[in-house]
Design an enzyme around this catalytic site. Structure first.
Site, PDB file in Angstrom:
ATOM      1  N   ASP A  88      30.584  30.288  41.041  1.00  0.00           N
ATOM      2  CA  ASP A  88      31.929  30.710  40.298  1.00  0.00           C
ATOM      3  C   ASP A  88      33.047  30.642  41.270  1.00  0.00           C
ATOM      4  OD1 ASP A  88      33.308  31.695  38.216  1.00  0.00           O
ATOM      5  OD2 ASP A  88      33.139  33.586  38.947  1.00  0.00           O
ATOM      6  N   CYS A 121      29.806  40.549  62.911  1.00  0.00           N
ATOM      7  CA  CYS A 121      28.868  40.757  61.965  1.00  0.00           C
ATOM      8  C   CYS A 121      27.414  40.800  62.255  1.00  0.00           C
ATOM      9  CB  CYS A 121      28.969  39.549  60.927  1.00  0.00           C
ATOM     10  SG  CYS A 121      30.379  39.490  59.867  1.00  0.00           S
ATOM     11  N   CYS A 166      46.635  35.867  33.181  1.00  0.00           N
ATOM     12  CA  CYS A 166      46.776  36.841  34.130  1.00  0.00           C
ATOM     13  C   CYS A 166      47.296  36.502  35.509  1.00  0.00           C
ATOM     14  CB  CYS A 166      45.377  37.603  34.407  1.00  0.00           C
ATOM     15  SG  CYS A 166      44.697  38.411  32.903  1.00  0.00           S
ATOM     16  N   ARG A 196      47.927  41.835  33.928  1.00  0.00           N
ATOM     17  CA  ARG A 196      47.076  41.080  32.571  1.00  0.00           C
ATOM     18  C   ARG A 196      47.914  40.782  31.509  1.00  0.00           C
ATOM     19  NH1 ARG A 196      41.997  40.700  33.965  1.00  0.00           N
ATOM     20  NH2 ARG A 196      41.537  39.925  31.837  1.00  0.00           N
ATOM     21  N   CYS A 247      44.925  35.289  38.175  1.00  0.00           N
ATOM     22  CA  CYS A 247      43.554  34.597  37.799  1.00  0.00           C
ATOM     23  C   CYS A 247      43.647  33.290  38.510  1.00  0.00           C
ATOM     24  CB  CYS A 247      43.522  34.343  36.336  1.00  0.00           C
ATOM     25  SG  CYS A 247      42.268  33.356  35.775  1.00  0.00           S
ATOM     26  N   CYS A 284      25.500  39.528  44.670  1.00  0.00           N
ATOM     27  CA  CYS A 284      25.329  38.287  45.685  1.00  0.00           C
ATOM     28  C   CYS A 284      26.284  38.322  46.824  1.00  0.00           C
ATOM     29  CB  CYS A 284      25.613  37.068  44.688  1.00  0.00           C
ATOM     30  SG  CYS A 284      27.239  37.049  44.094  1.00  0.00           S
TER      31      CYS A 284
END
Length: 457
Positions: free
Chosen positions: A347, A387, A62, A180, A65, A325
């Site tokens: 990850d 923020c 992809c 993809r 990716c 998360c």
């Protein structure tokens, strides 16, 4: 793609003591693995591990990716670490189960790369080990795949073992096939659709993950309707946020920039557009994408279709904190495991500098609760002034640190590239969220919102 996760995986699971070797468990299974070491201490805070037993190996290439490059970075061809060994697999299954307090389901997540490249026998062994080390307990497995190698054999296995399967699907054919593609640059949509058909024939539970990118970001409703018509009732829409690598990063073999530090590696606002990878949607497009789908969903599909970002937002409005998360105040409890046993903070942070250690030499729970993991998770709460003063901070919490590369001034933490997207999205959905919260607190279903001013059904 490496970022593919399920909202279901945010439920943390627990288990009892593993049986002694050769003991027949509640499922009648009596494998003969190596005798377990002393039981690891139960985690004082739940954690989740995304296991990547195939690493970054994939049958696709992809365009967008960010994980394919990790094979060369972490596992050179002579390392022998392109597939998780049975010994490492057993250590992981045993210690992950043992690290969780008793009383809830145990949930494993399997990803890649492309995990189907491991073959069915690998996952039959996974189930065998789970039954051995968690006798009489409910163990669930979530399996993220590009779908191109799925067939009736895989689907029958998933159905029999009650796997939840996530399919990466970027929408109708022309949109999906833009980025993809396989390693020969051939389109993949037809193969994904065939894999999805196999899952449906065997009544396998599945959800879909869609990467929102430059090509498909203007087709929100078309994509949503396509996925729902394809049978998906649990949808995730993940923003593509990648930068071009620096010359030093390219020399390391990286095709994309590594994540920034809290105050380092930041990009001046007027240089951000040039820094972005060409597949990324332009600023504010992702927020527009979510708002468009939300306006349709809140009128027609509440209680029938579940969109991860909407469910997480409702959790924040209920005062329970975000369910995903990227919008939690702290992170560092969603870890990533490579095939050689290396554990990483996240990850998105599978780089040598974020390696926590090796689960085959240090107990998993010690790595998950160690000082390095704590520092990583706490750093998420270090936010720029914009923020800290934001009216939707409670729902956003600054987004993922990987995306916080926009400079806000000397010595200040970075701002998320998606800040305008999330600010507009959360402000847009606030009235509907408040209505659904009121319905829930009155003991009524959020779907009743469709009978009010937000819809006509």
């Amino acid at each position: 793609m490496g970022s593919e996760k399920f909202s279901a995986l945010l439920v943390h699971a627990h288990d009892p003591m593993p049986p002694t070797p050769f003991e027949v468990n509640a499922a009648g299974v009596a494998p003969a693995p190596a005798a377990p070491s002393a039981r690891p201490a139960v985690a004082h805070r739940p954690f989740h591990v995304m296991a990547k037993p195939i690493g970054a190996r994939c049958n696709l290439a992809c365009t967008y990716c960010y994980y394919l490059e990790k094979t060369a970075l972490l596992h050179p061809p002579d390392s022998g670490a392109l597939r998780m060994s049975d010994a490492t697999l057993e250590v992981f299954v045993r210690d992950y189960i043992a690290a969780q307090p008793a009383g809830a389901e145990i949930i494993f997540a399997w990803q890649g790369g492309e995990p189907t490249l491991l073959g069915l026998d690998f996952f039959r062994r996974v189930v065998e080990l789970q039954k051995y080390y968690a006798p009489g307990r409910t163990v669930q497995n979530a399996f993220q795949t590009n779908g191109t190698l799925l067939d009736d054999a895989w689907a029958a296995f998933f159905r029999a073992e009650k796997f939840l399967v996530g399919i990466s699907f970027d929408g109708p054919k022309l949109l999906h096939d833009t980025y993809r593609v396989d390693r020969a640059e051939r389109p993949t949509w037809d193969r994904v659709r065939a894999g999805l058909s196999a899952l449906r024939r065997h009544a396998v539970q599945f959800n879909t993950l869609t990467v929102v990118n430059r090509r498909n970001c203007r087709h929100a409703l078309e994509i949503y309707r396509f996925l729902v018509e394809a049978g998906s009732r649990h949808l995730q829409f993940i923003p593509l946020v990648e930068r071009r690598p620096s010359s030093a990063e390219a020399a390391r073999g990286l095709d994309h920039a590594a994540p920034p530090g809290v105050r380092t590696g930041l990009v001046a606002p007027d240089a951000v557009a040039e820094a972005m990878a060409p597949e990324c949607a332009a600023p504010s497009r992702y927020g527009e994408f979510l708002r468009t789908i939300f306006d349709h969903w809140v009128q027609h599909d509440v209680g029938r279709v579940y969109v991860q970002q909407f469910d997480s937002a409702l959790s924040s409005w209920l005062g329970r904190g975000a369910a995903i998360c990227v919008h939690q105040e702290h992170c560092g409890r969603s870890l990533a495991l490579e095939p050689d046993g290396s554990l990483y903070s996240c990850d998105h942070y599978v780089y040598p500098e974020y390696r926590l250690g090796d689960i085959t030499t240090t107990p998993l729970v010690d790595l998950a609760n160690g000082e390095a993991a704590r520092r990583f998770g706490d750093a998420k709460a270090d936010l720029p002034a914009a923020c800290l003063a934001c009216p939707v901070r409670f729902a956003c919490h600054g987004d993922c640190p990987k995306h916080r590369f926009v400079s806000t001034g000397a010595g200040q933490p970075g701002l998320s590239y998606l800040c305008p997207d999330y600010l507009g999205f959360f402000q847009h959905i606030a009235p509907a969220m408040q209505t659904m919260v009121a319905l829930l607190r009155a003991g009524r279903a959020p779907a009743e919102i469709m009978k009010g001013r937000y819809g006509t059904s």
